[in-house]
Design a protein around this motif. Structure first.
Motif, short mmCIF file in Angstrom:
data_model
loop_
_atom_site.label_atom_id
_atom_site.label_comp_id
_atom_site.label_asym_id
_atom_site.label_seq_id
_atom_site.Cartn_x
_atom_site.Cartn_y
_atom_site.Cartn_z
N UNK A 141 0.83 -1.21 0.00
CA UNK A 141 0.00 0.00 0.00
C UNK A 141 0.86 1.26 0.00
N UNK A 142 1.95 1.22 0.75
CA UNK A 142 2.86 2.37 0.81
C UNK A 142 3.50 2.63 -0.55
N UNK A 143 3.96 1.56 -1.20
CA UNK A 143 4.55 1.69 -2.54
C UNK A 143 3.53 2.24 -3.53
N UNK A 144 2.30 1.75 -3.42
CA UNK A 144 1.24 2.22 -4.30
C UNK A 144 0.95 3.71 -4.08
N UNK A 145 0.92 4.13 -2.80
CA UNK A 145 0.64 5.53 -2.48
C UNK A 145 1.76 6.44 -2.97
N UNK A 146 3.02 6.04 -2.76
CA UNK A 146 4.17 6.84 -3.21
C UNK A 146 4.19 6.92 -4.73
N UNK A 147 3.91 5.79 -5.39
CA UNK A 147 3.88 5.78 -6.86
C UNK A 147 2.79 6.70 -7.38
N UNK A 148 1.63 6.69 -6.74
CA UNK A 148 0.54 7.58 -7.14
C UNK A 148 0.95 9.05 -6.98
N UNK A 149 1.63 9.35 -5.87
CA UNK A 149 2.10 10.71 -5.65
C UNK A 149 3.10 11.14 -6.71
N UNK A 150 3.99 10.25 -7.11
CA UNK A 150 4.97 10.57 -8.14
C UNK A 150 4.31 10.80 -9.50
N UNK A 151 3.30 9.97 -9.81
CA UNK A 151 2.57 10.13 -11.08
C UNK A 151 1.88 11.48 -11.14
N UNK A 152 1.35 11.93 -9.99
CA UNK A 152 0.64 13.21 -9.95
C UNK A 152 1.60 14.40 -10.00
N UNK A 189 23.20 21.59 -7.12
CA UNK A 189 22.25 20.49 -7.38
C UNK A 189 21.67 19.96 -6.07
N UNK A 190 22.55 19.73 -5.08
CA UNK A 190 22.10 19.21 -3.80
C UNK A 190 21.21 20.21 -3.08
N UNK A 191 21.60 21.47 -3.08
CA UNK A 191 20.81 22.51 -2.42
C UNK A 191 19.43 22.64 -3.05
N UNK A 192 19.37 22.64 -4.38
CA UNK A 192 18.08 22.76 -5.07
C UNK A 192 17.16 21.61 -4.70
N UNK A 193 17.70 20.39 -4.63
CA UNK A 193 16.90 19.22 -4.29
C UNK A 193 16.37 19.30 -2.86
N UNK A 194 17.22 19.76 -1.94
CA UNK A 194 16.79 19.92 -0.53
C UNK A 194 15.70 20.98 -0.44
N UNK A 195 15.87 22.09 -1.15
CA UNK A 195 14.87 23.16 -1.13
C UNK A 195 13.53 22.67 -1.65
N UNK A 196 13.55 21.86 -2.70
CA UNK A 196 12.31 21.34 -3.28
C UNK A 196 11.56 20.48 -2.26
N UNK A 197 12.28 19.60 -1.57
CA UNK A 197 11.66 18.76 -0.55
C UNK A 197 11.04 19.61 0.56
N UNK A 235 11.50 11.35 -2.70
CA UNK A 235 11.76 10.68 -3.99
C UNK A 235 11.92 11.70 -5.11
N UNK A 236 11.06 12.72 -5.12
CA UNK A 236 11.17 13.77 -6.14
C UNK A 236 12.48 14.53 -5.99
N UNK A 237 12.87 14.81 -4.72
CA UNK A 237 14.15 15.47 -4.49
C UNK A 237 15.32 14.65 -4.99
N UNK A 238 15.28 13.33 -4.77
CA UNK A 238 16.36 12.44 -5.23
C UNK A 238 16.39 12.38 -6.76
N UNK A 239 15.19 12.30 -7.37
CA UNK A 239 15.12 12.27 -8.84
C UNK A 239 15.70 13.57 -9.42
N UNK A 240 15.32 14.71 -8.83
CA UNK A 240 15.84 15.99 -9.30
C UNK A 240 17.35 16.06 -9.13
N UNK A 241 17.85 15.62 -7.97
CA UNK A 241 19.29 15.64 -7.71
C UNK A 241 20.03 14.77 -8.74
#
Length: 222
Positions: A3-14, A44-52, A166-172
């Motif tokens: 369920x957690x994986x499904x919820x995180x995946x849904x959040x990433x898709x959105x 790059x690292x700072x931008x990712x942290x700021x996004x999170x 996850x979005x922060x890591x993807x951006x980084x």
């Protein structure tokens, strides 16, 4: 766990079509031309942290802002849908190349005047990645989750921060390998992907508005 994986995946898709890391890559390469390797990695690292941080603040403080200003959930959905659809239309029919913005032009002017300029928060984190559409989507989603969801309480507690992380890591990862991505995809590829994501955003924005209007009708009809 499923369920957690499904919820995180849904959040990433959105959220990923709104965040659109590839557009941020094009912007990063345009602004970081004179930076050395260490400085690029730091930005790059700072931008990712700021996004999170921006996404987390929007999620956890969004309801407080809504209550303070008396904004209803249907009103937020309609407004958020308008913003998301507008951003989608701009990505579908761009007036300028991907990665260009007023904030980026301002930073370019600053960089021409002095050597050291921080581009991590503006424009990489905001408005390029965590812009108005992303924030509106997060606040609206938070309101929907708090008013009712099929997920378990522990999933609701863990999924949002994991999604933002996850979005922060993807951006980084995208910013760290920005040169390779541009060589593989090219500017034309980034613009094509941006237009595809723009179409998805238009659809999501329209659906948001439909949901908000239906909720208003059901409320007044009752």
């Amino acid at each position: 766990m499923l369920e957690l994986i499904k919820a995180v995946s849904l959040g990433l898709v959105v959220l990923l079509p709104l965040a659109n890391p590839l557009t941020t890559v094009a912007l990063f390469l345009g602004l970081a031309g004179d930076m050395n390797y260490q400085e690029r990695n730091r930005q790059s690292l700072q931008a990712s942290v700021y996004v999170v941080i921006i996404m987390a603040v929007a999620y956890y403080a969004g309801n407080v802002v809504m209550d303070t200003f008396g904004i209803s959930i249907p009103g937020l959905r309609i407004a958020g849908g308008l913003i998301v659809a507008f951003i989608g239309f701009r990505m579908l029919f761009p007036q300028q190349q991907a990665g260009q913005s007023v904030e980026a032009d301002h930073k370019m002017d600053e960089m021409s005047e002095r050597q050291s300029v921080n581009i991590a928060f503006v424009p990489l984190a905001m408005p390029s990645t965590a812009g108005p559409g992303t924030i509106a989507m997060i606040i609206s989603t938070a309101s929907t989750i708090h008013s009712g969801t099929p997920f378990e309480p522990w999933v609701i507690m863990l999924a949002p921060p994991l999604t933002f992380l996850s979005i922060g890591i993807i951006l980084w990862g995208c910013l760290r390998s920005s040169g390779t991505i541009m060589r593989l995809v090219g500017k034309g590829g980034i613009e094509a992907i941006s237009r595809l994501m723009g179409f998805l955003l238009v659809c999501m924005g329209v659906q948001f508005m439909i949901n908000g209007i239906l909720e208003v009708i059901s409320t007044y009809h009752a």
